[in-house]
Design a protein around this motif. Structure first.
Motif, mmCIF file in Angstrom:
data_model
loop_
_atom_site.group_PDB
_atom_site.id
_atom_site.type_symbol
_atom_site.label_atom_id
_atom_site.label_comp_id
_atom_site.label_asym_id
_atom_site.label_seq_id
_atom_site.Cartn_x
_atom_site.Cartn_y
_atom_site.Cartn_z
ATOM 1 N N GLU A 266 0.830 -1.205 0.000
ATOM 2 C CA GLU A 266 0.000 0.000 0.000
ATOM 3 C C GLU A 266 0.864 1.254 0.000
ATOM 4 O OE1 GLU A 266 -3.107 2.098 3.063
ATOM 5 O OE2 GLU A 266 -3.134 -0.084 2.869
ATOM 6 N N HIS A 267 1.944 1.242 0.781
ATOM 7 C CA HIS A 267 2.844 2.394 0.840
ATOM 8 C C HIS A 267 3.487 2.640 -0.525
ATOM 9 C CE1 HIS A 267 6.591 4.587 1.908
ATOM 10 N NE2 HIS A 267 5.805 5.173 2.795
ATOM 11 N N ALA A 268 3.934 1.568 -1.162
ATOM 12 C CA ALA A 268 4.556 1.707 -2.479
ATOM 13 C C ALA A 268 3.558 2.205 -3.514
ATOM 14 C CB ALA A 268 5.148 0.368 -2.914
ATOM 15 N N ARG A 269 2.348 1.697 -3.467
ATOM 16 C CA ARG A 269 1.313 2.144 -4.408
ATOM 17 C C ARG A 269 1.071 3.640 -4.284
ATOM 18 N NH1 ARG A 269 -3.350 -1.160 -2.443
ATOM 19 N NH2 ARG A 269 -4.412 0.720 -3.094
ATOM 20 N N ARG A 270 0.979 4.114 -3.062
ATOM 21 C CA ARG A 270 0.703 5.536 -2.854
ATOM 22 C C ARG A 270 1.839 6.407 -3.386
ATOM 23 N NH1 ARG A 270 -1.820 5.266 3.292
ATOM 24 N NH2 ARG A 270 -3.912 4.586 2.676
ATOM 25 N N THR A 275 3.707 10.601 -6.160
ATOM 26 C CA THR A 275 4.998 11.269 -6.225
ATOM 27 C C THR A 275 5.713 10.940 -7.533
ATOM 28 O OG1 THR A 275 6.433 9.513 -5.315
ATOM 29 C CG2 THR A 275 5.165 10.829 -3.737
ATOM 30 N N ALA A 276 6.804 11.658 -7.759
ATOM 31 C CA ALA A 276 7.657 11.382 -8.915
ATOM 32 C C ALA A 276 8.920 10.641 -8.499
ATOM 33 C CB ALA A 276 8.029 12.695 -9.606
ATOM 34 N N GLU A 280 13.561 2.807 -7.602
ATOM 35 C CA GLU A 280 14.548 2.316 -6.630
ATOM 36 C C GLU A 280 14.329 2.958 -5.264
ATOM 37 O OE1 GLU A 280 19.415 1.842 -6.151
ATOM 38 O OE2 GLU A 280 18.524 2.486 -8.053
ATOM 39 N N GLU A 281 14.064 4.253 -5.259
ATOM 40 C CA GLU A 281 13.839 4.947 -3.991
ATOM 41 C C GLU A 281 12.562 4.454 -3.321
ATOM 42 O OE1 GLU A 281 13.256 9.480 -2.195
ATOM 43 O OE2 GLU A 281 13.599 9.167 -4.354
ATOM 44 N N ILE A 282 11.509 4.247 -4.116
ATOM 45 C CA ILE A 282 10.239 3.767 -3.565
ATOM 46 C C ILE A 282 10.407 2.362 -2.979
ATOM 47 C CG2 ILE A 282 7.897 3.029 -4.172
ATOM 48 C CD1 ILE A 282 7.817 5.361 -6.150
ATOM 49 N N ALA A 283 11.162 1.520 -3.683
ATOM 50 C CA ALA A 283 11.413 0.171 -3.172
ATOM 51 C C ALA A 283 12.116 0.232 -1.824
ATOM 52 C CB ALA A 283 12.242 -0.624 -4.175
ATOM 53 N N ARG A 284 13.062 1.150 -1.694
ATOM 54 C CA ARG A 284 13.819 1.266 -0.440
ATOM 55 C C ARG A 284 12.949 1.797 0.684
ATOM 56 N NH1 ARG A 284 16.024 5.527 1.623
ATOM 57 N NH2 ARG A 284 15.876 6.697 -0.346
ATOM 58 N N THR A 285 12.222 2.891 0.441
ATOM 59 C CA THR A 285 11.434 3.506 1.507
ATOM 60 C C THR A 285 10.199 2.696 1.871
ATOM 61 O OG1 THR A 285 10.248 4.879 -0.108
ATOM 62 C CG2 THR A 285 12.209 5.826 0.927
ATOM 63 N N GLY A 287 10.321 -0.584 2.120
ATOM 64 C CA GLY A 287 10.775 -1.760 2.837
ATOM 65 C C GLY A 287 11.104 -2.966 1.988
ATOM 66 N N TYR A 288 11.103 -2.799 0.671
ATOM 67 C CA TYR A 288 11.417 -3.929 -0.201
ATOM 68 C C TYR A 288 12.925 -4.121 -0.385
ATOM 69 C CZ TYR A 288 6.496 -4.231 -1.424
ATOM 70 O OH TYR A 288 5.134 -4.377 -1.364
ATOM 71 N N GLY A 289 13.661 -3.055 -0.244
ATOM 72 C CA GLY A 289 15.111 -3.158 -0.392
ATOM 73 C C GLY A 289 15.571 -2.992 -1.817
ATOM 74 N N THR A 290 15.019 -3.779 -2.742
ATOM 75 C CA THR A 290 15.432 -3.717 -4.141
ATOM 76 C C THR A 290 14.219 -3.583 -5.058
ATOM 77 O OG1 THR A 290 15.325 -6.113 -4.517
ATOM 78 C CG2 THR A 290 17.384 -5.220 -3.603
ATOM 79 N N PRO A 291 14.392 -2.973 -6.225
ATOM 80 C CA PRO A 291 13.288 -2.886 -7.188
ATOM 81 C C PRO A 291 12.753 -4.261 -7.600
ATOM 82 C CG PRO A 291 15.030 -1.344 -7.775
ATOM 83 C CD PRO A 291 15.571 -2.203 -6.661
ATOM 84 N N GLU A 292 13.629 -5.249 -7.678
ATOM 85 C CA GLU A 292 13.198 -6.581 -8.085
ATOM 86 C C GLU A 292 12.269 -7.202 -7.045
ATOM 87 O OE1 GLU A 292 12.455 -10.092 -9.984
ATOM 88 O OE2 GLU A 292 13.172 -8.171 -10.758
ATOM 89 N N ALA A 293 12.585 -7.000 -5.774
ATOM 90 C CA ALA A 293 11.718 -7.521 -4.714
ATOM 91 C C ALA A 293 10.346 -6.844 -4.771
ATOM 92 C CB ALA A 293 12.362 -7.305 -3.352
ATOM 93 N N MET A 294 10.327 -5.542 -5.035
ATOM 94 C CA MET A 294 9.060 -4.834 -5.146
ATOM 95 C C MET A 294 8.298 -5.299 -6.383
ATOM 96 S SD MET A 294 8.222 -0.740 -4.964
ATOM 97 C CE MET A 294 8.861 -0.257 -6.571
#
Length: 319
Positions: A266-270, A275-276, A280-285, A287-294
């Motif tokens: 939900e956090h990543a979706r928002r 936002t722009a 990679e930054e969204i994956a980190r903030t 809690g996924y760590g990496t774009p691939e995990a997200m």
């Protein structure tokens, strides 16, 4: 392209937005591309109906004399709790004859009562999914998606999801440009994926009764990138990991891990919607760590990758 007639079923106690939301979508598409839709409304006897909010709607005609439409749309509302037997009989007789049958919210209860959902997968407002499944065991009820398509039958979840489904149908009938023009006019997103969850992690889970567990729920929501292992959360609640996991599930209805997964998604979706920030930054903030995990989490739950999700919600960012 032949003009499609859409018939909206009206009854006392109908939810007004279940009617007007999808109706505005199809009416907007007709204004954009004349000759595509003919929108009609009808009640059993052709008389006015009073919605659950007190608004009075005046139909175009009576259901008993209305010709078979291309799309029959059945809204929900308080009037579905004790529906008029005549309405169920009409749906049972007319429903099988229409090329496309659509329900919004608890309208699924009406078409299920008419036997039109037997053997099909369907959804409705999350608060009534258990009732629909209990009263109609021949229906495969899925409480998660905002809408479900099963052959020529489409069911949607609560209230505004009827708009999402209507936009998806316009895109299917006409094209994406028309659907996008209508969405922009109504100031809504073009469409959410049908398999997007109906509600947030906080709504999906029950609120824990014990204060330490409620505090953990709040902490997870506010710190999706933090250490959210069972051991760490248990320490915050001052419980053993085993006791914490059991108590959390008993009081919220889901495991700590599933709750964390929902909050992070939900956090990543928002962030993708509002936002722009880069992937990679969204994956980190989140809690996924990496774009691939997200990406794996998005594909598993939503059936689409983060970049495609953003394209649907924020097309200006991907041009």
């Amino acid at each position: 392209m032949a003009q499609r007639t859409l018939l909206f079923v009206l009854f006392d106690g109908v939810q007004s937005l279940d009617v007007t939301g999808p109706l505005e979508v199809f009416a907007g598409a007709e204004k954009h591309t004349p000759g595509t839709y003919r929108v009609r409304t009808a009640s059993l006897d052709g008389g006015p109906v009073r919605t659950s909010s007190g608004l009075t709607l005046v139909p175009d005609e009576a259901l008993t004399t209305a010709p078979d439409p291309h799309t029959l749309l059945v809204p929900g509302g308080q009037g579905t709790r004790l529906p008029d037997p005549r309405l169920i009989a009409w749906l049972r007789a007319r429903g099988p004859r229409v090329p496309r049958l659509v329900s919004v919210c608890t309208g699924a209860i009406l078409i299920a009562a008419a036997g039109l959902l037997d053997g099909r997968r369907a959804t409705t407002h999350w608060a009534y999914c258990d009732k629909l499944a209990r009263d109609h065991p021949a229906v495969a009820v899925d409480p998660e998606p905002i809408y479900v398509r099963d052959g020529h039958v489409a069911t949607s979840a609560g209230v505004t999801s009827g708009i999402d489904l209507a936009l998806a149908l316009v895109e299917e009938d006409l094209d994406r440009d028309v659907a996008l023009a209508v969405a922009r006019h109504l100031v809504v997103f073009l469409r959410r994926p049908g398999n997007q969850a109906q509600f947030s992690a906080q709504l999906a889970a029950q609120t824990a009764q014990r204060a330490p567990l409620r505090e953990v729920q709040r902490w997870i929501t506010e710190h999706p990138a933090g250490d959210l292992t069972v051991e760490s959360l248990a320490a915050r609640a001052r419980l053993s990991p085993r006791h914490f996991a059991r108590a959390f599930r008993e009081e919220t209805g889901m495991t700590p891990g599933r709750y964390v997964d929902r909050v992070r998604l939900e956090h990543a979706r928002r962030l993708l919607e509002d936002t722009a920030d880069g992937i990679e930054e969204i994956a980190r903030t989140s809690g996924y760590g990496t774009p691939e995990a997200m990406r794996r989490a998005f594909v598993k739950t939503l059936g689409t990758a983060p970049a495609e999700y953003r394209r649907r919600f924020r097309p200006a960012l991907t041009r």
